[in-house]
Design an enzyme around this catalytic site. Structure first.
Site, PDB file in Angstrom:
ATOM      1  N   GLN A  72       0.689  -1.188   0.033  1.00 60.08           N
ATOM      2  CA  GLN A  72      -0.084   0.206  -0.103  1.00 60.08           C
ATOM      3  C   GLN A  72       0.707   1.321  -0.083  1.00 60.08           C
ATOM      4  O   GLN A  72       0.537   2.304   0.255  1.00 60.08           O
ATOM      5  CB  GLN A  72      -1.112  -0.159   0.985  1.00 60.08           C
ATOM      6  CG  GLN A  72      -0.275   0.118   2.543  1.00 60.08           C
ATOM      7  CD  GLN A  72      -0.070   1.503   3.072  1.00 60.08           C
ATOM      8  OE1 GLN A  72      -0.755   2.359   2.477  1.00 60.08           O
ATOM      9  NE2 GLN A  72       1.365   1.990   3.439  1.00 60.08           N
ATOM     10  N   SER A  73       2.062   1.372  -0.571  1.00 58.83           N
ATOM     11  CA  SER A  73       3.221   2.191  -0.436  1.00 58.83           C
ATOM     12  C   SER A  73       2.429   3.507  -1.112  1.00 58.83           C
ATOM     13  O   SER A  73       2.070   3.553  -2.356  1.00 58.83           O
ATOM     14  CB  SER A  73       4.424   2.010  -1.292  1.00 58.83           C
ATOM     15  OG  SER A  73       5.266   3.094  -1.530  1.00 58.83           O
ATOM     16  N   ASN A  74       2.381   4.573  -0.231  1.00 58.51           N
ATOM     17  CA  ASN A  74       2.260   5.808  -0.994  1.00 58.51           C
ATOM     18  C   ASN A  74       3.390   6.301  -1.916  1.00 58.51           C
ATOM     19  O   ASN A  74       3.180   7.268  -3.005  1.00 58.51           O
ATOM     20  CB  ASN A  74       2.111   7.117   0.053  1.00 58.51           C
ATOM     21  CG  ASN A  74       0.848   6.596   1.071  1.00 58.51           C
ATOM     22  OD1 ASN A  74      -0.247   6.164   0.478  1.00 58.51           O
ATOM     23  ND2 ASN A  74       1.223   6.641   2.291  1.00 58.51           N
TER      24      ASN A  74
END
Ligand SMILES: *Cc1c(COP(=O)(O)O)cnc(C)c1O
Length: 321
Positions: A72-74
């Site tokens: 879920q890396s921004n």
């Protein structure tokens, strides 16, 4: 500070806004710096770093970028957005567990190629992805985890300059600190600009001593890059790690309460992984009397809100709402 080559990607300056209802409840002045509104691909703090990282990539003749992060890396989502905008390819090495998430959906919509690796094999998988792309005739540019090289971190020294130019000189700046680039840039900028407020990173993942050490090293490298070699000691770096113990991306009642409180008092969305945790720490410090009534505290919103729509988080939050 020396001006480094930059490609404009972010909508700057980001607004500084008062949070009057929360300030009233907490008993001191609370402001927010809206880096969730940097504009590109739903915004966040990595867009600032990418302005400098991608200027370097283009100067080196790269035709694509390779980077890494969690599912879920921004950082990966913003990198994919910046790459798309500049017509560059993008290969993301994401770490398992492979969960449906808001950001993962957006990575796909932005056209990024995604491969998976176990967290322990991250560095090796990143090197392998770079080698594989090069072997296929592409010119890849490697962006480190979180964009936190000295060049990426420098963006936050300039961001502090932007804040001061907005006429805001808070006593304390509170924000989520993870790979340390944001904090290192702020700390280096503070020294170079003569800002004397407290820069308080809320650790998302690491024990405080580890993050302090990491930030001190990166801040020293960043100051050198900006033309003023300076050595920072870890004792000069302020970090709180009370909530990091729950683990990266684990949402507890503290994050849920912070998300609901900011949403319901100010109509402001925080994210479950970073800003929700940092705000939970801020609320805790406020409850412990850490901030004096005459103090101005600035919460630097670093983005991340697409994670609200990750299946797991959305279910947890829906149950609490
Ligand atoms: C990456 C990130 C951070 C942490 O920034 P670092 O420079 O890695 O310390 C904080 N908040 C959000 C929303 C992020 O995506």
């Amino acid at each position: 500070m020396k001006a480094l080559p930059r490609i404009p990607l972010a909508a700057l300056p980001t607004p500084v806004q008062p949070l009057p209802r929360l300030s009233e409840e907490l008993g001191f002045t609370l402001l927010v710096k809206r880096d969730d509104l940097t504009g590109l691909a739903f915004g966040g703090n990595k867009v600032r770093k990418l302005e400098y990282l991608l200027a370097d990539a283009q100067a080196q003749g790269a035709d694509m970028v390779v980077t890494t992060g969690a599912a879920q890396s921004n950082h990966c989502r913003q990198t994919a957005g910046a790459a798309a905008k500049l017509g560059l390819g993008c290969h993301l090495v994401l770490t398992t567990p492979r969960r449906p998430s808001g950001n993962l959906l957006l990575d796909g919509l932005l056209g990024a190629r995604v491969t998976w690796a176990a967290p322990k094999a991250r560095a090796q998988a990143l090197a392998q992805a770079v080698a594989e792309e090069a072997a296929q005739g592409r010119r890849p540019y490697r962006i480190p985890y979180g964009g936190s090289s000295p060049l990426g971190a420098a963006a936050y020294a300039y961001a502090l300059e932007e804040l001061l130019s907005q006429g805001v000189t808070p006593d304390t700046i509170v924000f989520a600190s993870s790979s340390g680039g944001t904090q290192a840039g702020l700390v280096a900028g503070a020294r170079l600009l003569g800002f004397r407020g407290r820069i308080l990173g809320i650790s998302i993942q690491e024990p405080a001593p580890t993050l302090r050490e990491q930030v001190a090293v990166l801040a020293s490298q960043t100051a050198a890059l900006l033309g003023t070699p300076t050595t920072f000691r870890d004792t000069e770096i302020f970090v709180r790690d009370a909530y990091a113990k729950a683990g990266y991306g684990v949402v507890t009642d503290a994050e849920i309460n912070a998300i609901l409180r900011f949403a319901r008092a100010e109509g402001l969305f925080l994210d479950p992984v970073y800003t929700g945790r940092a705000a939970a720490a801020l609320l805790d410090l406020a409850a412990q009397g850490d901030f004096a009534p005459q103090e101005t505290v600035l919460f630097w919103h670093t983005g991340g809100t697409p994670a609200l729509f990750a299946t797991d988080y959305a279910q947890t939050l829906a149950a609490a709402a």
